[in-house]
Design a protein around this motif. Sequence first.
Motif, PDB file in Angstrom:
ATOM      1  N   ILE A   5       0.902  -1.279   0.014  1.00 22.98           N
ATOM      2  CA  ILE A   5       0.081   0.001  -0.039  1.00 22.98           C
ATOM      3  C   ILE A   5       0.986   1.312  -0.050  1.00 22.98           C
ATOM      4  N   ASN A   6       0.640   1.997  -1.003  1.00 14.97           N
ATOM      5  CA  ASN A   6       1.661   3.336  -1.043  1.00 14.97           C
ATOM      6  C   ASN A   6       0.935   4.414  -0.970  1.00 14.97           C
ATOM      7  N   LEU A   7       1.036   5.067   0.256  1.00 16.65           N
ATOM      8  CA  LEU A   7       0.296   6.526   0.443  1.00 16.65           C
ATOM      9  C   LEU A   7       1.123   7.669   0.198  1.00 16.65           C
ATOM     10  N   SER A   8       1.249   8.367  -1.131  1.00 20.62           N
ATOM     11  CA  SER A   8       2.196   9.138  -1.229  1.00 20.62           C
ATOM     12  C   SER A   8       1.503  10.496  -1.280  1.00 20.62           C
ATOM     13  N   GLU A   9       2.448  11.534  -1.066  1.00 23.24           N
ATOM     14  CA  GLU A   9       1.702  12.828  -1.023  1.00 23.24           C
ATOM     15  C   GLU A   9       1.250  13.265  -2.411  1.00 23.24           C
ATOM     16  N   ALA A  10       1.741  12.779  -3.407  1.00 18.39           N
ATOM     17  CA  ALA A  10       1.234  12.851  -4.879  1.00 18.39           C
ATOM     18  C   ALA A  10      -0.279  12.254  -4.806  1.00 18.39           C
TER      19      ALA A  10
END
Length: 359
Positions: A195-200
């Motif tokens: 799971i990737n929670l990026s600012e983007a």
Amino acid sequence: MPKATPIASDGAAYRRGIVLGLTMAEIMLLLVFCLLIALTAMFSREQQRGRDLAARLKQAEVALAKEQQTSKDLAALLDEFKRAGAIPQQVDDSWRKLVEARDIVDKLQKSGVDPEQLTQQASKLKDLLPTLTTDVSGTDLAAAWRQIVEAKNRMATVGLGELAVSDLSDVLVQGAKTRQAMRQGRGEHDWPPIINLSEASGYNFAIGRADLSADFDKKLKTSVVDQVARIVAEYNVDVVEVIGHTDEQVVNNRVSNLDGKLVPALAGKVQIDGLTPADNAGLGMARAVSVARVLEGDPRLKGVAVLPLSGGQMILPGDKVTDGTSKGDVKERRRIEIRVRRSTSKLTNGPAPQSEMQP
């Protein structure tokens, strides 16, 4: 001896008519009075009984009136159903389904299957069915449950009955998922997603800070935790790693307090906004602690170890080590990654992972 006079004779006769100091007439009056009292008491009891019967009769009449009204309402409703045309068929179908459900429960009980246990394990058994049969029906679920119980009994006869029936079903379901994955061309290893929670993607931290924005906190407590909980259940894992990543912009002119406050912050004894990292490695760790604290406090992840880690500015998206040439503002690099795995104790003592299950 003097001769008795008429008056003396009358006195003797009077005394002979007295009983307990009362004359016969007085005794008769007393008896009549007692009889009247008894009759009055009996009459009072009968009156009370009559009132009770009248009250019960009234209640019965009210109940009968309600039943009659209900019958009239049902008759009117049926008339409406008949005029509507399609509703009577729906009523018949519902009644038929109720009867069929009752028949299924009776058959399960007669075949030695506890319907309550079957209901509790139904989701697992449904995952197991593709390896047993192509027909997913209630009787097939029952057959699958019987096979699990029989396997448990056979294991017990040879001294391998330590696993509970539910644990054994977990093992069989994991094997079934592995075989299904292989049939679908996914290979033996079906790794859980990252799971990737990026600012983007809208998961923002303030510059140089680790405290969550209101929107980030809301997403974590709803959709993100739901996704993590599903992955934990599907892949039978018990460790969630929360990794904080930053870009390569330098954190300047700070004195770190993480050595004294990082552990209390994870335990909820110190506010996250009180953490002061002095470099990107510390900033990544502080942000991982901020997210890990939310996950750890959610009951959907009870029993799961949530480990905060820091990748700092070292790891690029796509699991590549940076070469140090990208020092600007890169939103994709400022991210939280959530990965799941099995603990060492679970690998040693628990059900085997999918990659170790034999097809």
